[in-house]
Design an enzyme around this catalytic site. Structure first.
Site, PDB file in Angstrom:
ATOM      1  N   ASN A  35      32.410  57.024  18.837  1.00 53.49           N
ATOM      2  CA  ASN A  35      32.740  57.938  17.741  1.00 53.49           C
ATOM      3  C   ASN A  35      32.284  57.290  16.431  1.00 53.49           C
ATOM      4  OD1 ASN A  35      34.811  55.958  18.159  1.00 53.49           O
ATOM      5  ND2 ASN A  35      36.131  57.088  16.763  1.00 53.49           N
ATOM      6  N   HIS A  36      32.234  58.089  15.358  1.00 53.76           N
ATOM      7  CA  HIS A  36      31.642  57.583  14.101  1.00 53.76           C
ATOM      8  C   HIS A  36      32.691  57.665  12.991  1.00 53.76           C
ATOM      9  CE1 HIS A  36      28.500  56.008  11.805  1.00 53.76           C
ATOM     10  NE2 HIS A  36      27.617  56.989  11.819  1.00 53.76           N
ATOM     11  N   MET A  37      33.248  56.514  12.607  1.00 52.97           N
ATOM     12  CA  MET A  37      34.358  56.479  11.663  1.00 52.97           C
ATOM     13  C   MET A  37      33.983  55.961  10.276  1.00 52.97           C
ATOM     14  SD  MET A  37      36.485  57.753  13.697  1.00 52.97           S
ATOM     15  CE  MET A  37      38.130  57.660  13.025  1.00 52.97           C
TER      16      MET A  37
END
Length: 719
Positions: A35-37
């Site tokens: 995921n891209h946080m």
């Protein structure tokens, strides 16, 4: 050397930890899908992963100066979604044995939830036959390098965890067109990403989750408000919870089921959290059930003490309940305000400073709440949920819906209703959103006005309630709403059309059962289809068991982390009956819950409810859905209320009875309506009975037990 220095620096600053199934990273063909946080994500993976991957970076980013500066340290390839050769190059790299990292979202989250998943990453996985390794990054969103400024409380050095989930694969979908194969592969990857989020959810109790939200979103962030119009922050609600919890423990024992007969108000939320922190199990009592229904609930749970409010009993005209039920002890909260001693106040003050010490020893698997079924088909059953099952459902909802701390919920469904409790209280509290608790969903003029006045962005209710809100609301009352969710009963077409025409809002229909805490499936903006209730939530397994006489669909059975601990029945008071279901082969399998609903799934996984097994009539050997009967009546008279039931028939086994509020409705009209809908003549009732108003349960559903009793009483027919 540089990577070693960065690893030491990031480990020191953010206490970064890599955990999970690290062995899967060493397989031959590996596609890593994190995921891209934050902007830190690429650096974190480059320095902490035990393999040296190739990063797929969008060409618009890879051409920036800072990416060129990192070229000597990190391997990356430009990715241009408009050029098929980019995908072919990635497939080739994976085939050569190079681990590849693709961020399927393509951008840093601005909600804290998953963003749109691009199909390209899923197609690369399917085309290359790669081992897909999901990876969850947690904590980086709170740094200044995230994009949640103004959404969550920023921290300079939060703890960052990188969790490698068990590997999986995405087989190439079977579809005639490449575009469809690409889309289906993308949907498969989206499902994997959602399951990954569910897999790393924390093991907490309700009270621990509340404290975590307080830390995450701010001690003094307003989180709850009721008709007193005095908002409480997380710390304000904590203070009230400590006070109520301190009082409740005087009148109960650890592990005891404690009855709460209270309205939608801040004090009710405080009572739930307060009882929970002190090891008591709140049992939410339905004040619309009457003396008989409430007595059944109290008996099933062996409840000895009920906490309520004199003011509530006065305003709701409910004094007949304590007067008619004398086998329990009734405690009135107003009488307890002055009983707090100096020692109690010091205890509250001390635990405001050290709130974690207020919780007695508990496990997430322990009983947390008791909810009661509506009793629409018999005695109310106590449904015991654990901390784990309630919080799992909250996390499932947050995984598919992009609720943020900027949202404001209007919660008018009663908290004794599972929909009102989980979606209307726990979800906003754990998301950092603000919730307004209103004591009655039946105030059709007031609720829309409050939605407008409190700038609410989320509204939910039954089809009946939403239809009535739309009738009385001003077109601008709902201008800020971005989620309107219907559940607990089938969404009527005229309600859906009215909201779209008058307000330009698409109602998102969902499906749930109390035993599943309660949400099972829901349409969301990212995946919605009319006339369905959406897809089954991540983390759940589902199966259909065939039912004789029913050709389309089957009986829905579910398994997952949000399933109840078990039932409490009036026939066996206090005994917990764990869930189990017949697998269709005569074997009872523990852990599965049989919903009793007839359901079908389309090719996209969207769920359509056909009706309840118990809401089918067997007429002359043929199965007829009572919901089809009601649909025929609504098509003939859409502005009135209709409910179908059955009565014994000596000739044909069972006969249909239609109760309606339309004095002009005739069988000829129903026959014409059935022909329009393509429904069989067998579904047209001969027995049509007029009522001024249908009997309703507190949830807004028709009271089918009462209707069945009325149907079995002889009455003049209108044909």
């Amino acid at each position: 050397m540089v990577l070693t220095f960065l690893r030491a620096l990031l480990r020191l600053a953010f206490r970064t930890r890599l955990t999970g199934d690290l062995a899967s990273l060493n397989k031959r063909r590996v596609l890593i899908t994190p995921n891209h946080m934050s902007f830190l994500d690429g650096i974190l993976l480059a320095v902490f992963l035990p393999v040296k991957p190739v990063f797929a970076v969008y060409s618009s980013i890879s051409s920036q100066w800072y990416m060129r500066a990192l070229r000597s340290l990190i391997d990356f390839v430009p990715l241009d979604p408009t050029k098929p050769m980019s995908v072919k190059h990635l497939v080739k790299l994976i085939g050569q044995g190079r681990p590849v990292v693709i961020f399927p979202e393509g951008r840093i989250t601005v909600t804290g939830s998953l963003m749109k998943i691009y199909d390209g990453a899923g197609f690369v996985a399917a085309k290359s036959q790669a081992t897909v390794v999901p990876l969850r990054i947690e904590g980086a969103e709170y740094t200044p390098f995230g994009r949640l400024g103004g959404v969550v409380k920023r921290r300079l050095f939060p703890r960052i965890t990188l969790t490698v989930l068990p590997a999986t694969t995405i087989p190439m979908p079977q579809a005639p067109r490449a575009r469809d194969r690409r889309r289906l592969a993308g949907e498969h990857l989206h499902h994997i990403m959602m399951e990954a989020r569910m897999a790393v959810r924390p093991r907490e109790t309700l009270y621990q989750a509340f404290l975590a939200a307080r830390t995450r979103y701010g001690l003094f962030k307003p989180c709850i408000e009721d008709v007193n119009f005095k908002p409480d922050s997380y710390s304000g609600l904590l203070k009230k919870s400590l006070g109520v919890g301190r009082i409740l423990e005087r009148y109960s024992q650890p592990g005891e089921y404690v009855g709460l007969l209270l309205p939608n108000a801040t004090v009710t939320a405080a009572a739930i959290l307060g009882a929970s922190m002190r090891g008591r199990v709140p049992a939410m009592l339905n004040y619309t059930a009457g003396v008989k229904g409430l007595t059944s609930a109290l008996t099933a749970g062996e409840i000895k003490t009920v906490f309520t409010s004199r003011q509530f009993l006065d305003k709701g005209k409910l004094w007949h309940l304590p007067q008619g039920i004398t086998q329990v002890k009734w405690i009135y909260l107003e009488d307890l305000k002055d009983t707090l001693t100096t020692q109690d106040k010091l205890w509250i003050l001390g635990h405001l400073l050290l709130p974690r010490r207020a919780m007695v020893a508990q496990q997430p698997e322990d009983a947390a709440m008791v909810l009661f079924t509506s009793g629409s088909e018999g005695h109310p059953k106590g449904v015991v949920h654990s901390h784990k099952s309630l919080l799992a459902n909250v996390e499932q909802i947050r995984t598919v819906a992009d609720f943020t701390p900027c949202d404001r919920f209007m919660s008018a469904l009663p908290l004794f209703h599972a929909f009102g409790l989980t979606v209307g209280l726990f979800t906003p509290l754990m998301t950092g959103a603000r919730v307004f608790l209103y004591p009655s969903p039946l105030h059709y003029r007031i609720v829309p006005e409050l939605v407008y006045d409190r700038n609410c962005t989320v509204l939910f209710g039954t089809s009946t309630f939403l239809g009535n809100y739309a009738r009385f609301a001003n077109p601008y009352d709902f201008a800020r709403l971005r989620y309107v969710v219907a559940g607990a009963e089938k969404l009527q077409d005229h309600t859906r059309e009215l909201w779209m025409e008058k307000y330009g809002i698409r109602i998102l229909e969902g499906y749930g059962v109390t035993e599943c805490a309660p949400v099972v499936a829901i349409n969301v903006p990212m995946a919605a289809k009319s006339h369905t209730v959406g897809r089954i939530l991540p983390g759940m397994d589902s199966r259909l068991v065939s039912v004789p006489g029913i050709e389309q669909g089957g009986r829905l059975q579910l398994r997952g982390p949000n399933i109840m601990k078990g039932y409490l029945r009036v026939e066996h008071p206090g005994r917990l009956e764990a869930p189990q279901a017949d697998n269709g082969e005569g074997q009872m399998e523990p852990g599965w819950y049989d919903t009793g609903d007839i359901v079908s799934f389309d090719e996209g996984g969207f769920c359509q409810i056909q009706g309840r097994v118990k809401r089918f009539a067997k007429i002359a050997g043929e199965m007829v859905s009572l919901e089809i009967v009601e649909q025929i009546a609504r098509n003939a008279s859409d502005d009135k209320q209709h409910a179908a039931t059955i009565k014994p028939d000596g000739n044909r086994g069972e006969a249909l009875v239609l109760f309606t509020t339309d004095a002009q409705l005739t069988r000829e009209q129903l026959m014409h309506s059935a022909r329009e809908l393509g429904s069989p003549e067998l579904a047209v009732p001969r027995d049509i009975r007029l009522l001024s108003q249908l009997p309703l349960l507190g949830s807004g559903k028709p009271d089918f037990v009462t209707l069945r009793e009325m149907a079995e009483q002889p009455e003049d027919r209108r044909e």
